[in-house]
Write an enzyme that holds these catalytic residues in place. Structure first.
Site, PDB file in Angstrom:
ATOM      1  N   GLY A   1       0.833  -1.188   0.000  1.00 34.37           N
ATOM      2  CA  GLY A   1       0.000   0.000   0.000  1.00 34.37           C
ATOM      3  C   GLY A   1       0.866   1.235   0.000  1.00 34.37           C
ATOM      4  O   GLY A   1       2.085   1.153  -0.052  1.00 34.37           O
ATOM      5  N   CYS A   2       0.252   2.387   0.032  1.00 32.96           N
ATOM      6  CA  CYS A   2       1.008   3.604   0.230  1.00 32.96           C
ATOM      7  C   CYS A   2       0.213   4.471   1.164  1.00 32.96           C
ATOM      8  O   CYS A   2      -0.994   4.378   1.219  1.00 32.96           O
ATOM      9  CB  CYS A   2       1.256   4.324  -1.084  1.00 32.96           C
ATOM     10  SG  CYS A   2      -0.257   4.790  -1.916  1.00 32.96           S
ATOM     11  N   VAL A   3       0.903   5.314   1.920  1.00 29.32           N
ATOM     12  CA  VAL A   3       0.172   6.119   2.900  1.00 29.32           C
ATOM     13  C   VAL A   3      -0.471   7.317   2.237  1.00 29.32           C
ATOM     14  O   VAL A   3       0.018   7.866   1.336  1.00 29.32           O
ATOM     15  CB  VAL A   3       1.073   6.603   4.036  1.00 29.32           C
ATOM     16  CG1 VAL A   3       1.422   5.433   4.907  1.00 29.32           C
ATOM     17  CG2 VAL A   3       2.289   7.301   3.509  1.00 29.32           C
TER      18      VAL A   3
END
Lengths: 105, 401
Positions: A103-105
């Site tokens: 994922g990415c923040v």
């Protein structure tokens, strides 16, 4: 990292509950993983998505992008969230035994 | 704040204590206060102290946690040393969608903090650079209950991951006379129109919408947002010559402070007549003269906004500033034109981008013409990104007669 027993199979899972050795996955493990997500009883709709994810992962080594998942399975995102309340990444990919999607923040 | 206890040799956090010295506010002081109530806050300080000593971060990256029905809004954080710092074993961040313009009643703030004291570390960040309220540090088992309680007091989660990030807007007409449209309302309407995209990531990467009421761009939309809406006016500056004279009478050096800083020299000062002259078509709406002489100079009356596209920090390519896409658009309810344009842009991007490719990078890769064809916009001279950028558009062969 901890070890749990899913449908009689001892598997390592990470903090988010993703199995570490995707080779240990089978349909019984999927059902047990579904229960950790609060899903009791996998329907034909569930299996269509799980099998698609599994097939895509075994072919390409990564999870498909969500838009592709919707297009190719014919389910819109709303339906996917109804089937897998924690969503395609945390819910469906986990039950399909895929490694945790990045994922990415 | 040189409190004696911090100089005691047995302090757990001598490096952090240094950050409390001097006359400035310190996050360490706030964390220390929270540490008195919550073990999580204490372990957060101890872990940070260790990181400062080793110059290595001790957070793992890449957790996936969330609440039912949403794919975004919670960012997974796990300590890589949970035995040493059990209080931050699970220390997830929640992004909470802020109200437009960051207006709260004190009651709402108290409710928000009560929910957070109940479920999390009690540490907050008002506001993160995304604009959201950041709630720092909850264990996995508390996330759903925290979200349910937030919903009950009227708050919702913001964006994270490959989704529409929480749109944010400057304070706009609520407190600022420079606003050229109602930034607060436009932001709220965009947020509501794109709820599905905000909460359920389905895009190649993040997409940010930021809204500023004038070219002062107080939310720094141009540098940060994929889609920037920046207030402007179509006609000319309105100059009140009497008020200009009053500034001059107070001793303001109008030529030096205003005209010489006008980037296009659209303004000139007639010292004999005490008059400020404007070559209207040369004005690039930089706001300098208005900022200097707000009593004398105002924006025009035909107000609206410029849409810019493509801003971002370095990821696949270097940092981009946004450039003009639509020189002027009316921004009025029900915002049909704006919302349609935003939808066309995000649809085209989602269909064409590679994983983790922001829209500015996609346009860079495939070219502006392909993008304009994809979203159905005409090429106009204002799109030329910067001086000496290539201004040519290659016509498609079927367009050449």
């Amino acid at each position: 990292m901890s070890e749990i027993n899913l449908a009689g199979v001892a598997v390592q899972i990470d903090e988010d509950g993703f199995i570490q050795d995707t080779g240990k996955w089978n349909e019984a493990v999927a059902k047990a993983l579904a229960e950790t997500e609060g899903i009791t009883g996998l329907s034909e709709d569930h299996w269509k998505i799980i099998n698609y994810l599994r097939k895509y992962y075994l072919e390409f080594g990564i999870a498909p992008m969500i838009r592709k998942l919707c297009k190719e399975t014919g389910y819109d995102l709303k339906t996917i969230y109804e089937l897998f309340p924690s969503g395609p990444a945390k819910g469906a990919c986990k039950i399909a035994g895929l490694p945790k999607p990045t994922g990415c923040v | 704040m040189a409190i004696n206890k911090h100089e005691m040799p047995d302090s757990e956090t001598p490096r952090l204590d240094e950050l409390e010295k001097g006359p400035w506010p310190s996050f360490v002081t706030e964390m220390r206060e929270a540490a008195g109530k919550k073990p999580a806050a204490r372990d957060l300080m101890r872990q940070l102290e260790k990181s400062y000593g080793e110059k290595v971060g001790h957070w793992k990256h890449g957790g996936i946690v969330g609440v039912k029905g949403y794919g975004g809004g919670v960012i997974g954080r796990y300590s890589d040393s949970p035995e040493e710092f059990p209080g931050v074993r699970e220390f997830h961040t929640l992004r909470v969608n802020q109200p437009s313009g960051w207006f709260y009643t004190s009651k709402a703030l108290r409710q928000l903090c009560d929910v957070w004291d109940k479920h999390g570390s009690g540490l907050t960040n008002f506001h993160g650079s995304t604009g959201d309220v950041i709630l720092l540090g909850a264990p996995t088992g508390n996330l759903q209950a925290c979200f349910d309680d937030l919903s009950d007091i009227g708050f919702d989660l913001g964006g994270s991951g490959g989704d529409l990030r929480t749109p944010s807007a400057c304070v706009g007409p609520a407190r600022c006379e420079f606003a050229n449209f109602d930034t607060l309302d436009a932001c709220q309407k965009v947020t509501m129109a794109f709820q599905d995209e905000l909460h359920r990531p389905q895009w190649p990467y993040k997409f940010k919408v930021k809204i500023s009421g004038c070219p002062n761009d107080c939310v720094a939309a141009q540098a940060r947002a994929d889609f920037s809406l920046i207030g402007t006016w179509r006609d000319t500056l309105r100059i009140d010559q009497e008020a200009v004279k009053a500034y001059a009478a107070q001793g303001m050096d109008i030529r030096g402070e205003v005209c010489d800083h006008c980037p296009t020299r659209a303004l000139s000062w007639d010292d004999a007549q005490k008059q400020l002259n404007l070559v209207a078509e040369d004005c690039v709406r930089c706001m300098h003269c208005i900022n200097k002489m707000p009593r004398a100079i105002r924006p025009g009356v035909q107000k609206g906004a410029t849409v810019l596209i493509g801003g971002k920090a370095t990821i696949l390519r270097s940092a981009f500033l946004s450039w003009v896409l639509v020189p002027f658009i009316k921004v009025e309810p029900p915002y049909t034109e704006l919302l349609d344009l935003l939808r066309r842009i995000t649809d085209w991007w989602a269909d064409n981008a590679k994983s983790r490719e922001r829209i500015g990078e996609l346009i860079y890769r495939v070219g502006m013409r392909t993008f304009l064809d994809g979203v159905g916009l005409p090429a106009v001279p204002q799109m030329v990104k910067e001086p000496r950028a290539n201004p040519y558009i290659f016509w498609r062969s079927e367009e050449v007669k």
